[in-house]
Design an enzyme around this catalytic site. Structure first.
Site, PDB file in Angstrom:
ATOM      1  N   ASP A 434       0.837  -1.202   0.000  1.00 22.24           N
ATOM      2  CA  ASP A 434       0.000   0.000   0.000  1.00 22.24           C
ATOM      3  C   ASP A 434       0.876   1.257   0.000  1.00 22.24           C
ATOM      4  OD1 ASP A 434      -2.336   1.470   0.134  1.00 22.24           O
ATOM      5  OD2 ASP A 434      -3.130   0.436   1.895  1.00 22.24           O
ATOM      6  N   ASP A 497     -10.727   2.123  -3.316  1.00 21.24           N
ATOM      7  CA  ASP A 497     -11.288   1.733  -2.025  1.00 21.24           C
ATOM      8  C   ASP A 497     -12.808   1.673  -2.099  1.00 21.24           C
ATOM      9  OD1 ASP A 497      -8.955   1.300  -0.786  1.00 21.24           O
ATOM     10  OD2 ASP A 497      -9.006   3.031   0.551  1.00 21.24           O
TER      11      ASP A 497
HETATM   12  C1  DGJ Z   1      -5.949   1.741   1.840  1.00 21.36           C
HETATM   13  C2  DGJ Z   1      -6.313   0.542   1.022  1.00 21.36           C
HETATM   14  O1  DGJ Z   1      -6.774   0.922  -0.234  1.00 21.36           O
HETATM   15  C3  DGJ Z   1      -7.319  -0.291   1.773  1.00 21.36           C
HETATM   16  O2  DGJ Z   1      -7.724  -1.379   0.979  1.00 21.36           O
HETATM   17  C4  DGJ Z   1      -6.700  -0.754   3.061  1.00 21.36           C
HETATM   18  O3  DGJ Z   1      -5.637  -1.609   2.776  1.00 21.36           O
HETATM   19  C5  DGJ Z   1      -6.247   0.449   3.875  1.00 21.36           C
HETATM   20  N1  DGJ Z   1      -5.395   1.315   3.091  1.00 21.36           N
HETATM   21  C6  DGJ Z   1      -5.531   0.007   5.096  1.00 21.36           C
HETATM   22  O4  DGJ Z   1      -5.011   1.044   5.809  1.00 21.36           O
END
Ligand code: DGJ
Length: 686
Positions: A434, A497
């Site tokens: 991430d 997300d």
């Molecule tokens: C952002 C990501 O896009 C989510 O899927 C998740 O992993 C969160 N970060 C976790 O902090």
């Protein structure tokens, strides 16, 4: 007059050099027509330079041409600007090269054009053999004359959780840019720009797409001068003072990738997806279960083991433990950088969970955010000097975190060792990597070097992949880093997300212009959706995820028995068809603003296809136009069967039709209600 030709699978590039030295660039959508292009002439226009200076390859300022120059640079010692001489053309068999030099300063710019299938790949290198350093203000990876038919520009915009909004603008005179200054491509479209003619749609019209394989700051632009001539540009953005070429140095600029189509956007998508597939690994895409929208930060051994059992019962094949598993991490305010297991939540380490995951016949995957550090972390307390920032300004946090300076070798060594320790200790087949903030400021001691961060990230990923057989997902708060540069060193993208299935149709479609669908993770989320609050039926959510890399991101214990049965049926169907879907091509049978959204995956040999029809709103009229398919083989006869996710029977025949009939006459289906989806399977008969 020198004339060179390079053929792609469908199109061809013709380069011609005029007596004046100008190099004409012609890209012809049908290579059979390449021989018919008339010799290039630059017109001498009234009140213009005596030697015409239209857009050519390696364009230069200083001869009356005021468009975009190939390079803007100067010698640091003398202030003399770089002036490229007459370009030289070379046919190197599988590539055509154009080289221009500044003989006085000793710098050379070389651009190689080659084809990957029908995608035009452009690589530009700077080589300095002179005596004094040269400061590069900007240098184009790809700078080409734009086709005369280009009247509209298409980019995408968006924000967190809202990626993939198409921006279609009329392009007359002037410049339109797609910029990325944030140090990652961003939610607002990334380094991609398309041109089309006014009627251009998915199945018709001329299109051209330009993409830069680079995850750092970028400029993509289309600029039309008042005389009507036009250029397109893709380049890495340099910060002031970032690039100084010392004598003997050379620098490869990021690769640019282009596609051209004379028959609608679908063909361009196919060209780009095919080229991208060649740069990635061919993998079976297991059904994911991801803990994030099921538990957020509240992960512990018992709850995760329960989730793993539930997920496996639904058919999941990979369990990904998302954020919240490491030392002290209870929310987004602490602990990034401390990549050891939290012993309060996992008193026995990750071993018992991984055993449960393996017993349930799944692979284990783990979330990390290696480029970042929380101010409240052991890593930051030990190495406050490892973060980017201004020495005399407050630290600029984002999501409560700071960015590590990856250009420091000790930082990447530390990250490699920390990740290697996890991979050596546990059976981890997958990393979700991430990156939850932009790069600001990208400075150390006041010197700005955003590109060095991207290059160091690439090296770290390459080093890990060389040492471990681990698959890597690229995530940047969702779709903040989707580009062909990082695609070479990762296997999957988390496109957003937003797990809301309606939003996701748009988001996957937009990201899928470049990325093949099997690399775009798409998960069935909770209902109501945590981001939009929208309640959507399980069958709709399953179908929305069906063409991507399928996953579940919700607590299965909250699903009803009916929902579980629908999901399980969807997963079984996904498993039965992924082997050909993920090697096939996705085409659009509707435009982005249309309802229903109709997409078709067609197998490589066109012997089968899946048509997905997603109705998001009540149809305006009860009588709807027939559904005309696209991309099928004219002469093939297909049997049609509809798959139903709910109720019995689960399949019913819709008849047998020729590909030509399905594309010209179409299917006469009832209009469907809002929030329903249909999945129709076509298979060659006889
Ligand atoms: C952002 C990501 O896009 C989510 O899927 C998740 O992993 C969160 N970060 C976790 O902090």
């Amino acid at each position: 007059m020198t004339k060179l030709q390079l053929d792609g699978d469908i199109s061809a590039v013709v380069l011609e050099q005029a007596e004046t030295g100008s190099v004409h660039f012609n890209w012809i959508a049908q290579k059979a027509l390449a021989g018919m292009t008339p010799p290039a002439v630059f017109q001498r226009l009234p009140a213009s330079p005596d030697i015409p200076a239209g857009p050519s390859l390696m364009p230069e300022h200083g001869s009356g041409f005021h468009g975009i120059a190939q390079i803007e640079a100067h010698c640091t010692a003398t202030q003399r600007r770089v002036r490229l001489g007459r370009p030289v053309l070379e046919d190197k068999g599988s590539s055509l090269c154009v080289t221009a030099r500044d003989a006085a300063l000793g710098i050379e710019v070389a651009t190689a054009f080659s084809f990957s299938g029908d995608a035009l790949v452009v690589n530009t290198t700077l080589t300095h053999t002179g005596n004094s350093p040269i400061d590069i203000r900007r240098a184009a990876s790809a700078l080409l004359p734009a086709p005369d038919w280009a009247a509209e520009i298409i980019t995408h915009s968006g924000a967190w959780g809202r990626e993939g909004h198409e921006e279609r603008r009329k392009w007359d005179t002037g410049r339109i840019e797609q910029l990325g200054r944030g140090g990652r491509p961003g939610f607002d479209g990334g380094p991609t720009l398309s041109l089309t003619e006014p009627a251009g749609c998915e199945i018709r019209g001329r299109w051209l797409t330009l993409h830069l394989a680079w995850s750092g700051p970028f400029t993509l632009a289309a600029e039309r001068a008042t005389d009507g001539s036009a250029q397109i540009l893709a380049e890495r953005r340099f910060a002031p003072g970032e690039i100084r070429l010392n004598p003997g140095a050379s620098m490869a600029l990021p690769e640019a990738m282009l596609a051209l189509s004379g028959t609608g956007r679908n063909q361009m998508r196919t060209t780009l997806n095919t080229a991208l597939r060649k740069t990635g690994r061919t993998l079976v895409r297991p059904v994911h279960f991801n803990t994030w929208e099921a538990r957020y930060f509240e992960v512990d051994e018992a709850s995760c083991i329960a989730l793993a059992k539930d997920a496996a019962a639904l058919g999941a094949e990979r369990f990904v433990l998302d954020d919240g598993w490491f030392k002290g991490r209870r929310n987004d305010q602490t602990s990034l950088g401390d990549w050891t297991v939290d012993t309060a939540q996992f008193p026995n380490g990750l071993g018992p969970l991984i055993d449960a995951v393996k017993t349930a016949c799944m692979e284990f995957g783990l979330w990390l955010e290696p480029e970042m550090v929380s101010p409240d972390s052991d890593l930051y307390r030990a190495h406050p000097d490892w973060v980017l920032g201004w020495p005399d300004a407050p630290l600029a946090t984002g999501r409560n975190q700071l960015v590590l300076d990856l250009a420091l070798p000790e930082v990447c060594d530390h990250l490699f060792t920390s990740i290697a320790a996890l991979l050596d200790t546990y059976e981890i087949g997958y990393l979700k990597w991430d990156c939850n903030r932009d790069l600001y400021p990208a400075t150390r001691d006041g010197v700005e070097r955003p590109g060095a961060q991207t290059e160091a990230l690439y090296s770290l990923l390459d080093r890990l992949r060389a040492a471990y057989p681990v698959e890597i997902e690229s995530c940047a708060s969702g779709g903040g880093r989707i580009d062909a540069g990082i695609a070479r060193r990762t296997d999957r993208f988390w496109a957003s997300d937003a797990t809301d299935a309606i939003d996701r149709l748009r988001i996957q479609r937009a990201a899928g212009l470049i990325m093949p669908q099997e690399r775009l993770g798409c998960h069935v989320g909770p209902s109501p959706n945590p981001m939009t609050g929208r309640q959507l039926p399980m069958s709709f959510r399953v179908l929305a995820a069906f063409f991507g890399h399928f996953g579940i991101e919700a607590d299965p214990a909250r699903f009803s028995d009916t929902e579980r049965a629908i999901l399980k049926r969807g997963i079984d169907l996904y498993k039965a068809h992924r082997h050909w879907m993920h090697a096939g091509q996705l085409v659009m049978a509707s435009d982005p603003a249309d309802d229903p959204d109709v997409q078709i995956v067609i197998s490589d040999d066109q012997s089968r296809a899946l048509v997905r029809i997603m109705r998001t709103d009540t149809p305006k009229r009860p009588l709807q136009p027939r559904l005309r398919l696209t991309g099928l083989d004219h002469d093939t006869c297909y049997s049609l069967v509809e798959f139903a996710l709910e109720g019995e029977p689960v399949e019913w025949p819709l008849g047998e039709y020729s590909g030509l009939g399905l594309m010209t006459e179409g299917l006469n289906l009832d209009p469907g209600r809002a929030l329903t989806g249909r999945l129709i399977y076509l298979e060659r008969t006889g």
